[in-house]
Enzyme design. Structure first.
Site, PDB file in Angstrom:
ATOM      1  N   ASP A  95       6.889   3.332   5.830  1.00 33.72           N
ATOM      2  CA  ASP A  95       5.511   2.940   5.505  1.00 33.72           C
ATOM      3  C   ASP A  95       4.964   2.138   6.683  1.00 33.72           C
ATOM      4  O   ASP A  95       4.838   0.916   6.641  1.00 33.72           O
ATOM      5  CB  ASP A  95       5.464   2.130   4.219  1.00 33.72           C
ATOM      6  CG  ASP A  95       4.039   1.926   3.752  1.00 33.72           C
ATOM      7  OD1 ASP A  95       3.125   2.514   4.364  1.00 33.72           O
ATOM      8  OD2 ASP A  95       3.823   1.172   2.783  1.00 33.72           O
ATOM      9  N   CYS A  98       2.436  -0.985   6.831  1.00 28.13           N
ATOM     10  CA  CYS A  98       2.187  -1.559   5.516  1.00 28.13           C
ATOM     11  C   CYS A  98       1.856  -3.033   5.754  1.00 28.13           C
ATOM     12  O   CYS A  98       2.435  -3.678   6.625  1.00 28.13           O
ATOM     13  CB  CYS A  98       3.453  -1.449   4.673  1.00 28.13           C
ATOM     14  SG  CYS A  98       3.241  -2.095   3.018  1.00 28.13           S
ATOM     15  N   GLU A 206      -4.747  -7.147  -6.005  1.00 29.47           N
ATOM     16  CA  GLU A 206      -4.619  -8.243  -6.957  1.00 29.47           C
ATOM     17  C   GLU A 206      -5.779  -9.220  -6.833  1.00 29.47           C
ATOM     18  O   GLU A 206      -6.199  -9.540  -5.723  1.00 29.47           O
ATOM     19  CB  GLU A 206      -3.297  -8.970  -6.691  1.00 29.47           C
ATOM     20  CG  GLU A 206      -2.745  -9.704  -7.885  1.00 29.47           C
ATOM     21  CD  GLU A 206      -1.309 -10.174  -7.633  1.00 29.47           C
ATOM     22  OE1 GLU A 206      -0.382  -9.553  -8.172  1.00 29.47           O
ATOM     23  OE2 GLU A 206      -1.136 -11.158  -6.905  1.00 29.47           O
ATOM     24  N   HIS A 399       8.049 -11.500   4.383  1.00 35.93           N
ATOM     25  CA  HIS A 399       6.875 -10.693   4.011  1.00 35.93           C
ATOM     26  C   HIS A 399       6.624 -10.652   2.512  1.00 35.93           C
ATOM     27  O   HIS A 399       5.574 -10.201   2.073  1.00 35.93           O
ATOM     28  CB  HIS A 399       7.001  -9.281   4.562  1.00 35.93           C
ATOM     29  CG  HIS A 399       7.819  -8.336   3.706  1.00 35.93           C
ATOM     30  ND1 HIS A 399       9.112  -8.610   3.331  1.00 35.93           N
ATOM     31  CD2 HIS A 399       7.514  -7.134   3.178  1.00 35.93           C
ATOM     32  CE1 HIS A 399       9.557  -7.598   2.604  1.00 35.93           C
ATOM     33  NE2 HIS A 399       8.620  -6.703   2.490  1.00 35.93           N
ATOM     34  N   ALA A 401       8.658 -11.194  -1.714  1.00 36.98           N
ATOM     35  CA  ALA A 401       9.785 -11.695  -2.490  1.00 36.98           C
ATOM     36  C   ALA A 401      11.070 -10.972  -2.082  1.00 36.98           C
ATOM     37  O   ALA A 401      12.141 -11.567  -1.995  1.00 36.98           O
ATOM     38  CB  ALA A 401       9.519 -11.512  -3.970  1.00 36.98           C
TER      39      ALA A 401
END
Length: 476
Positions: A95, A98, A206, A399, A401
């Site tokens: 990815d 990202c 979010e 970056h 958790a």
DNA sequence: ATGTCC
């Protein structure tokens, strides 16, 4: 993790001394509890990366590190082209670029609470999310090439935002040296209708509220106060980055032995920076970085439209946009010498400290915003790069958790529906096309993000500025 | 992460 193989350099710094084929030591930044909970495979992967040609200083892992493809996720490694250094497709990840982008809403929590369910529905309707999701845009061949060269700047020119957005993006929204001719037809094909889409897995949008401040000076520079509502996007380069990763990994597996590189693990496939393949990968990877930046810019446009539907006339200026899956050419001082290095950060965030010329003027005194996405339903964090004389791990930090268990194990333990219901009972509204995806992303499938950022701070990688509490989450 | 295997 078996700690007997490590030499403790400090309370939050663990050295794996160079042995066997390792050219440099490994270093893991973590609390004792975090490193003890890591899989032994993280240590093996850190050691494997340390054996690659041209690596300088050390092979690093961040406090959120976990097992990945070849390189650990949470891994940082820098290579010198003049010393036979390499670039690795697996060292960037699939990815490509990202990253995380946060926007100010100018709203306070009390203004948001009454409209929360409606806002969740509007965002879910307007933001394409999930595996295979497509956007309203369909890029023709020439537009694709312009996007791969222009990044977020291209998207702004196309009408998806404002020129002032660009100043708050790493590299001002466009990385130099992208080579669209190094991007396969298949990669272009996969991406042509995926611009402005969130994707799946751990990607999300979010709505959050600033819960607590830890560094008032940096918070002020970043424009953050307690009770402020923010929006944060976490996504990348979709099918484009994945296909480029696949294409070049395959080519590097074949080319590495021919370049005289012995691989401890096939997944470490790489090419010398001074080789045609290495240069073509860098060109394609940079094109994918621009694709991710353009994607987040279009998603920002869609987010602004959604918010304006609920709050007419609202503006959502950027706080910052930073990637955590890249290989970047940077200058770093090593043993008093300026070096030009190619820094792989895979699940690690660039974290430039105060005074760095690359930072927007308004942030220069406090350091770069380091945006840390938590797991679904838990806090996210804004950190500030520590940098300066204490620059560590080539100015990198954690970056997120970091997963604590596999997706498979998470599916065995949780039901998507009950995860959604439990979070709703706590005032966190989840909207997702995939209940299976929600189960895979259950909060307890991840490490404690609070412990991760505390370790990052204690290890001198970044300072904590603000904790953000989730209100609404559009989950891919 | 990913048209979750051309």
């Amino acid at each position: 993790m078996n700690l007997s193989q490590f030499r403790q350099r400090g309370p939050f710094e663990w050295e794996l001394p160079a042995r066997g084929s390792m050219r440099v030591p490994g270093v893991i930044f973590a609390s004792r509890a975090l490193i003890e909970a890591m899989d032994d495979k993280v240590g093996e992967q850190v050691a494997n990366v340390a054996s690659l040609p041209g690596i300088v200083a050390a092979s690093y892992a961040m406090p959120d590190a976990h097992w990945g493809y070849g390189f650990p996720i949470g891994g940082v490694a820098a290579f010198d082209a003049e010393e036979g250094g390499v670039v690795s497709a697996g060292g960037v990840g699939f990815d490509i670029s990202c990253g995380v982008r946060s926007l100010h809403t100018g709203l306070k929590l009390a203004e948001l609470e009454p409209v929360k369910p409606r806002l969740a529905d509007v965002l879910f309707r307007r933001i394409p999310a999930g595996l295979g999701s497509t956007g309203a845009l369909r890029l023709k061949a020439l537009e694709m090439t312009a996007m791969l060269k222009g990044g977020a700047g291209w998207a702004v020119e196309e009408g998806f935002g404002h020129p002032e957005d660009l100043a708050r993006i790493e590299e001002r929204g466009c990385v130099a040296g992208a080579d669209p001719s190094a991007v396969s037809e298949q990669a272009r094909h996969r991406q042509r209708d995926e611009m402005g889409t969130l994707g799946s897995g751990n990607h999300y949008l979010e709505v959050q509220v600033v819960d607590e401040l830890f560094d008032r000076k940096a918070a002020q520079a970043y424009g953050l106060a307690e009770g402020d509502v923010l929006v944060t996007l976490h996504c990348g380069s979709r099918g484009m980055g994945h296909q480029i990763g696949t294409d070049y990994l395959r080519a590097m597996v074949i080319a590495a032995p021919r370049a005289g590189i012995q691989l401890a693990d096939r997944e470490l496939a790489c090419a010398p920076l001074k080789s045609e393949l290495g240069q073509r990968y860098l060109g394609a990877m940079r094109a994918a970085i621009n694709c991710a930046l353009a994607n987040r810019q279009i998603l920002t446009f869609l987010t602004r439209e959604a918010f304006a539907e609920v709050f007419p006339g609202i503006r959502l200026p950027l706080l910052y946009d930073v990637s955590h899956n890249t290989c970047k050419e940077e200058r770093h001082v090593l043993d008093g010498q300026k070096r030009r290095l190619f820094v792989h950060r895979k699940g690690a965030t660039r974290a430039f400290g105060a005074g760095h010329a690359e930072l927007p003027a308004e942030y220069r005194e406090v350091g770069q915003p380091v945006l840390i996405g938590g797991s679904m339903g838990t806090s996210s964090w804004v950190l500030a790069g520590a940098g300066g004389a204490e620059e560590r791990a080539f100015a990198s930090a954690c970056h997120g958790a970091g997963r604590a268990m596999s997706r498979h194990e998470a599916l065995r333990r949780w039901q998507g529906r009950s995860v959604v219901d439990e979070l709703a009972a706590r005032g966190i509204l989840i909207r997702s096309p995939s209940l299976r995806g929600v189960a895979e992303e259950a909060p307890l499938a991840y490490k404690d993000v609070g412990a991760v950022v505390e370790a990052a701070e204690q290890a001198g990688l970044a300072r904590r500025v603000a904790r953000l509490r989730p209100l609404v989450c559009i989950k891919g």
